[in-house]
Design a protein around this motif. Structure first.
Motif, PDB file in Angstrom:
ATOM      1  N   TYR A   1      50.022  81.733  76.104  1.00  0.00           N
ATOM      2  CA  TYR A   1      50.764  80.754  76.913  1.00  0.00           C
ATOM      3  C   TYR A   1      49.880  80.217  78.040  1.00  0.00           C
ATOM      4  N   ARG A   2      49.081  81.093  78.660  1.00  0.00           N
ATOM      5  CA  ARG A   2      48.203  80.663  79.748  1.00  0.00           C
ATOM      6  C   ARG A   2      47.168  79.668  79.234  1.00  0.00           C
ATOM      7  N   ASP A   3      46.637  79.918  78.035  1.00  0.00           N
ATOM      8  CA  ASP A   3      45.641  79.012  77.460  1.00  0.00           C
ATOM      9  C   ASP A   3      46.231  77.656  77.080  1.00  0.00           C
ATOM     10  N   ALA A   4      47.544  77.613  76.850  1.00  0.00           N
ATOM     11  CA  ALA A   4      48.198  76.364  76.443  1.00  0.00           C
ATOM     12  C   ALA A   4      48.779  75.588  77.622  1.00  0.00           C
ATOM     13  N   LEU A   5      48.472  76.006  78.842  1.00  0.00           N
ATOM     14  CA  LEU A   5      48.988  75.286  80.013  1.00  0.00           C
ATOM     15  C   LEU A   5      48.384  73.896  80.074  1.00  0.00           C
ATOM     16  N   PRO A   6      49.024  72.921  80.639  1.00  0.00           N
ATOM     17  CA  PRO A   6      50.282  72.920  81.376  1.00  0.00           C
ATOM     18  C   PRO A   6      51.505  72.742  80.488  1.00  0.00           C
ATOM     19  N   GLY A   7      51.318  72.472  79.195  1.00  0.00           N
ATOM     20  CA  GLY A   7      52.465  72.232  78.323  1.00  0.00           C
ATOM     21  C   GLY A   7      53.382  73.431  78.156  1.00  0.00           C
ATOM     22  N   SER A   8      52.865  74.632  78.360  1.00  0.00           N
ATOM     23  CA  SER A   8      53.668  75.836  78.154  1.00  0.00           C
ATOM     24  C   SER A   8      54.103  76.471  79.467  1.00  0.00           C
ATOM     25  N   ALA A   9      54.166  75.687  80.525  1.00  0.00           N
ATOM     26  CA  ALA A   9      54.462  76.217  81.861  1.00  0.00           C
ATOM     27  C   ALA A   9      55.768  77.011  81.926  1.00  0.00           C
ATOM     28  N   PRO A  10      56.887  76.508  81.378  1.00  0.00           N
ATOM     29  CA  PRO A  10      58.115  77.304  81.494  1.00  0.00           C
ATOM     30  C   PRO A  10      58.010  78.671  80.798  1.00  0.00           C
ATOM     31  N   GLY A  11      57.444  78.684  79.608  1.00  0.00           N
ATOM     32  CA  GLY A  11      57.290  79.947  78.889  1.00  0.00           C
ATOM     33  C   GLY A  11      56.313  80.881  79.580  1.00  0.00           C
ATOM     34  N   TYR A  12      55.218  80.314  80.102  1.00  0.00           N
ATOM     35  CA  TYR A  12      54.218  81.138  80.787  1.00  0.00           C
ATOM     36  C   TYR A  12      54.796  81.774  82.049  1.00  0.00           C
ATOM     37  N   THR A  13      55.507  80.993  82.848  1.00  0.00           N
ATOM     38  CA  THR A  13      56.050  81.564  84.088  1.00  0.00           C
ATOM     39  C   THR A  13      57.095  82.633  83.782  1.00  0.00           C
ATOM     40  N   GLU A  14      57.885  82.427  82.734  1.00  0.00           N
ATOM     41  CA  GLU A  14      58.882  83.433  82.361  1.00  0.00           C
ATOM     42  C   GLU A  14      58.206  84.728  81.899  1.00  0.00           C
TER      43      GLU A  14
END
Length: 188
Positions: free
Chosen positions: A61-74
């Motif tokens: 999820y961190r590598d896919a930021l910023p598109g995965s921001a909600p999943g990464y923060t959760e």
């Protein structure tokens, strides 16, 4: 970790045996204690596998930021709640998300945790993660009594799984987005 009533009975008896090692112990009680130790070992092994999987998921999820921001923060919030120590990659990723309220709050929290970790290391108090648990073989007449004792300890071997490990998709089904309620229109 939760124990059943039967497992608690075995645990209580094992503690009584440990406190009074000269008391006689029945063979079935020894076997119950060894089975409980095996069950605890399995749980610890599974917890380690789950932690490894979750950390890998967090990295994806961190590598896919910023598109995965909600999943990464959760995922990061869940990891922090479980005792995860934020890494420099996490701090860098959160700096890119500090424009959001959640990202800014997580950045402050992670910076505080990272600072505490550095201070602890500098003070010589490394944050000690629990090490691997040793096998319970000290019961009189347990498995160790049947096995010859080598002069030198054997090299460490990876435990042989009794069943194949499930795939992450089998353990964690894909997340489904909630379906919004249908709009109700007034007839008029």
């Amino acid at each position: 970790m939760a124990f059943s009533a039967d497992e608690l009975r075995v645990l209580r008896r094992a503690l009584a045996i440990a406190l009074n090692p000269t008391a006689p112990v029945a063979d079935d009680e020894k076997q119950d204690c060894l089975r409980l130790a095996d069950s605890v070992d399995d749980v610890i092994h599974e917890a380690g596998r789950l932690r490894t999987f979750l950390l890998a998921d967090l990295a994806r999820y961190r590598d896919a930021l910023p598109g995965s921001a909600p999943g990464y923060t959760e995922l990061l919030q869940d990891a922090l709640a479980a005792g995860y120590d934020p890494r420099p990659d996490d701090l860098a990723a959160l700096r890119t998300l500090r424009g959001t309220q959640t990202g800014a709050a997580l950045l402050r929290r992670c910076q505080s945790l990272a600072e505490q970790s550095v201070r602890a290391r500098l003070a010589g108090r490394t944050a000690a993660a629990p090490g691997p648990r040793t096998r319970l073989l000290a019961l009189p007449g347990g498995r160790a009594a049947d096995e010859p004792r080598p002069a030198d300890p054997p090299p460490a071997r990876a435990p042989v799984p009794l069943r194949p490990a499930p795939k992450p998709s089998e353990v964690f089904p894909p997340r489904r987005l909630p379906v919004p309620p249908p709009e109700q229109r007034a007839a008029g």
